[in-house]
Design a protein around this motif. Structure first.
Motif: not given
Lengths: 287, 383
Positions: A65, A147-148, A226-227, A230-232, A234
Motif C-alpha cells: 500500500x 486535511x489528512x 505525515x503532516x 495525518x498518518x493516514x 502512508x
C-alpha cells in the motif's frame, strides 16, 4: 595541442577528488551497508543481525500500500506542480516587465526562507476545520474535509515543490529564440498552434528537469504525508521511518529502501530515455 | 510514553519546532503560583540544590539532556547553568523506540535522558545505561518516593534510573461536540465507528494504540498473545477509515476542532483543559496504561559529573515542584507534592482516585519490543 607532462591531469584529479571522496564515503559506502543489511535479519532487541536470507525481499508486499500510495501521489503531484508552474514561468520569462522579473523570481523562491515544517504546520491550520472548509461552508459546501486526505498531500506537494519547478522552466523559456515564434506566425500558425508546436517543445527540457527534481523528492518524502496526511496517507518514506526508528527492523527497512531505489532508478531511466531524449531531438535553431 | 509524532527523531526539524512550541506552558499559570516561585527564589540560598556547592565547583563543559517535548521548566535549566557553568543542550524525542534506536546506533553524546518505565530493563540489558550511585544524589530521597513508581528503575537491587514523574494514558473528548459521554474503551472504539467518525485520533505509537484496542475486548493492555493481538488488529483496521488521524501530536487538531476525541496523556489533558474546559479526560473503566518516566545516565555519558549534578538538582523538591507545574505531570516524591498548589493536587486528571487507578497497568518491556506488535502497527498505518 599536446598535453605535456602529467600536471593538468594531476590538477584534474585534485579538483575531482573531493567530490569523488564524498560520493564514495557518503553514497556508495552507505549503499553497500544497506545491501548487506537487506539480506540480514532483525536482532532480537532490534537492529541488524548477520544472516543470509531473502525473507526481507519476499516480505515486500506487506508494504504494498505504501508503494502504491507513493507511486500514485508522487507522479500526480509532479504533474500538478508542472501544470501550475508552467504559466508562472511563462509569464516571468515572456510576458513580465523585465524590471520586475528578478523581484518576482525571488518571490517565487521566498517560501524557502522559512522552515518547511513550519509551513506545513500553517497548512494544517489552513486546511483544518477552521480554515478553507469553514469558508467553503459559508459558500454552501458544508462538511468538506481536506486535511489528512490525499488532497491535502497533493496541495502540500504543489505548494512545497513549486519553487523547484518554476526556475528550470523559466530558464528554458527565457532562452527561447523569439524569432522562432515570429517565423511560426509568419507561416500562418495561430498563437495556440505556435505555443503547442514551438514554445512547448522547446520548454520541455526545463519541464523535464523540474519534474525530475520534484518527482525524486516526492518519492522519498515522509514529512509531507505525515503532516498533511495525518498518518493516514502512508508513503514509503513513512514505512522506512517506522522500520528504522519504531520497530527497528533494519534489514527489512534496508530491503524496502533498496526496492525504492530500484523503482526510482528504472523510472528515471525510462523517463530520461523518452522525455529528455525525445525533446533533445526536437531542439531546433535558426542559425 | 510518547507525546509527539514518531518520525521526529529522524528529523532535527521537529526538535527545533518543539522548542519553538514549548511556550505552551502558560505564564498565567505561573503567575498564579508566583508565591511559590518567589519563595523558591528566596529560599534559594538556603536550599542545598540551589546554592553553588562544592560538588558543583569542579563542573564544566556541557550537558546533553534528551527528553520529551514540553517536559521541563526552562528556568530550572537556566538556573542550573547559572549555578554550575554547565551549558545544557536539550534534545526532544517522540518515542522510546526512537531513543533506543539512537542509543543503539551509538555515539549520541547524551549524558542524561528520560526513558519510560518499560524501556529501562532493555537499556540495561543492551548495556546502554550506567548504574546510579545514590550517594551522589543527596537531594533524592528514595524513602519519600511512591514505591510503585521507583520499582522499574531498580533491577536486582541496583538502581538504574530515578523517577521523574508519572501519568496515565486515557482519552479526551470534546463534550461540546459530542452528545455521548463515553467512559470506556468499548465506547471509544464504537463511537469512532459511529457518531464520531472522521473525528477521532489515536497515537502513532504501538504501545498505547494496540494496548487500548486490546482493552475493547477486555484483554490486557500488555497482551502479547497472537490471537488477542489479531483481534485488536482487526478492530484497528476496521476503525482506520473512521479515524481523523494517527498522530501523537493530537492537541492542535483537537483545539482546531478537526478532531473531537483522542487517546491522551495526563499532561496534555491538563494543558487542553486549561484553555478549553469542554475537554473531558477519561480514565476508561476497563483500565489502560499507567506509566512513570525516569532520569537515566547513558553508559558513555561524556560528562557524568554534570549528569549527577543535574539529576540531583532537578530532583530537589523545590526545583521539582517548578518542573511539575511546568509540564503538568505529577511527581512520585511526597516532598515535592507538598510544594505543589492545592488546586493541582485536587485535579482528578493529575491525581486520579485510587479506584480509577487500580485497573491500570504499567507497560511491560516485552510489550515495547515485541516485533509482532510493531508489525501490526505498521500494517494498521499502511492499511
Amino acid at each position: 595541442m599536446t598535453r605535456s607532462a602529467g600536471r593538468p591531469q594531476i590538477l584534474t584529479a585534485a579538483l575531482l577528488a573531493p567530490a569523488v571522496l564524498l560520493f564514495a564515503v557518503m553514497l556508495l559506502a552507505p549503499l553497500l551497508v544497506i545491501v548487506v543489511f537487506a539480506f540480514g535479519e532483525r536482532a532480537p532487541a532490534g537492529g541488524y543481525a548477520a544472516a543470509f536470507t531473502f525473507d526481507n525481499f519476499l516480505n515486500l508486499p506487506a508494504r504494498g500500500k505504501a508503494f502504491i500510495n507513493t507511486l500514485t501521489l508522487a507522479p500526480i503531484g509532479t504533474l500538478l506542480t508542472a501544470v501550475i508552474a508552467f504559466p508562472v514561468a511563462y509569464f516571468l520569462a515572456l510576458r513580465c516587465d523585465p524590471k520586475w522579473r528578478v523581484t518576482l523570481l525571488v518571490l517565487v523562491m521566498a517560501p524557502f526562507w522559512t522552515s518547511q515544517l513550519l509551513r506545513y504546520y500553517a497548512w494544517i491550520m489552513l486546511l483544518g476545520a477552521k480554515g478553507v472548509p469553514a469558508w467553503l461552508s459559508y459558500l454552501g459546501f458544508p462538511d468538506i474535509r481536506i486535511i489528512n486526505t490525499p488532497w491535502a498531500v497533493l496541495i502540500g506537494a504543489v505548494y512545497g515543490y513549486l519553487p523547484l519547478m518554476v526556475p528550470p522552466i523559466y530558464v528554458s523559456l527565457e532562452k527561447l529564440d523569439k524569432r522562432l515564434l515570429e517565423a511560426s506566425s509568419d507561416l500562418g500558425a495561430t498563437p495556440l498552434r505556435s505555443f503547442l508546436q514551438v514554445t512547448l517543445p522547446l520548454a520541455l527540457p526545463g519541464v523535464a528537469t523540474g519534474a525530475m527534481l520534484v518527482f525524486i523528492l516526492l518519492m522519498g518524502d515522509y514529512i509531507l504525508p505525515q503532516y498533511l496526511g495525518g498518518g493516514k496517507v502512508f508513503f514509503i518514506g513513512n514505512a522506512l521511518v517506522d522500520l528504522f526508528l519504531q520497530s527497528r527492523n533494519w534489514p527489512y527497512g534496508a530491503a524496502v529502501s533498496l526496492a525504492l531505489v530500484a523503482i526510482m532508478f528504472v523510472t528515471i531511466l525510462v523517463y530520461m530515455r523518452f522525455v529528455l531524449g525525445g525533446s533533445g531531438q526536437r531542439r531546433v535553431a535558426l542559425v | 510514553m510518547t507525546k509527539q509524532p514518531d518520525f521526529i527523531p529522524t528529523s532535527k526539524f521537529l526538535d527545533e519546532l518543539r522548542r519553538y512550541q514549548k511556550g505552551s506552558v502558560s505564564r498565567r499559570h505561573f503567575l498564579g503560583v508566583t508565591g511559590l516561585g518567589m519563595a523558591a527564589a528566596v529560599l534559594g540560598g538556603a536550599v542545598p540544590g540551589l546554592r553553588p556547592r562544592k560538588a558543583y565547583a569542579g563542573l564544566s563543559g556541557t550537558l546533553n539532556f534528551t527528553t520529551w517535548p514540553s517536559y521541563f521548566a526552562q528556568e530550572n535549566l537556566d538556573n542550573f547553568t547559572k549555578n554550575t557553568g554547565v551549558k545544557i543542550n536539550v534534545a526532544v524525542f517522540g518515542s522510546n523506540e526512537e531513543m533506543l534506536a539512537k542509543l543503539q546506533a551509538g555515539s549520541t553524546g547524551w549524558d542524561v535522558f528520560v526513558p519510560t518505565n518499560y524501556a529501562i530493563s532493555t537499556y540495561k540489558d543492551l548495556n546502554l545505561i550506567q548504574p546510579i550511585d545514590l550517594a551522589r544524589l543527596p537531594n533524592y530521597d528514595p524513602a519519600t518516593q511512591e514505591q510503585r513508581f521507583t520499582a522499574e528503575g531498580i533491577i536486582d537491587g541496583q538502581v538504574w534510573a530515578v523517577p521523574k514523574d508519572w501519568g496515565t494514558t486515557g482519552y479526551t473528548y470534546n463534550s461540546k461536540a459530542m452528545s455521548q459521554k463515553p467512559t470506556t474503551w468499548k465506547e471509544f472504539w464504537d463511537l469512532t465507528r459511529n457518531e464520531a467518525t472522521g473525528r477521532v485520533m489515536v497515537h502513532d505509537y504501538q504501545l498505547t494504540t494496540i494496548g487500548n484496542a486490546l482493552k475493547y475486548f477486555g484483554y490486557s493492555f500488555n497482551s502479547n498473545d497472537p490471537k488477542e493481538l489479531g483481534e485488536a488488529e482487526k478492530l484497528l483496521i476496521e476503525a482506520k477509515p473512521h479515524l481523523f488521524g494517527i498522530n501523537s501530536d493530537y492537541k492542535p487538531s483537537l483545539i482546531a476542532g478537526d478532531a473531537w476525541m483522542s487517546v491522551c496523556w495526563t499532561g496534555d489533558a491538563v494543558q487542553l483543559q486549561r484553555d478549553m474546559p469542554e475537554f473531558v479526560y477519561v480514565l476508561a473503566k476497563e483500565g489502560g496504561e499507567i506509566w512513570s518516566d525516569f532520569y537515566a545516565i547513558t553508559k558513555d555519558a561524556p560528562n557524568p559529573d554534570a549528569a549527577y549534578a543535574f539529576i540531583d538538582y532537578i530532583l530537589t523538591p523545590q526545583i521539582n515542584a517548578v518542573e511539575v507545574q511546568a509540564h503538568g505531570y505529577p511527581s512520585p516524591d511526597s516532598r515535592t507534592n507538598k510544594l505543589v498548589p492545592k488546586e493541582m493536587l485536587d485535579n482528578p486528571v493529575l491525581y486520579p482516585a485510587a479506584e480509577a487507578l487500580s485497573p491500570l497497568e504499567f507497560g511491560a518491556a516485552a510489550t515495547l519490543t515485541n516485533p509482532l506488535r510493531a508489525e501490526i502497527m505498521a500494517r494498521f498505518k499502511a492499511a
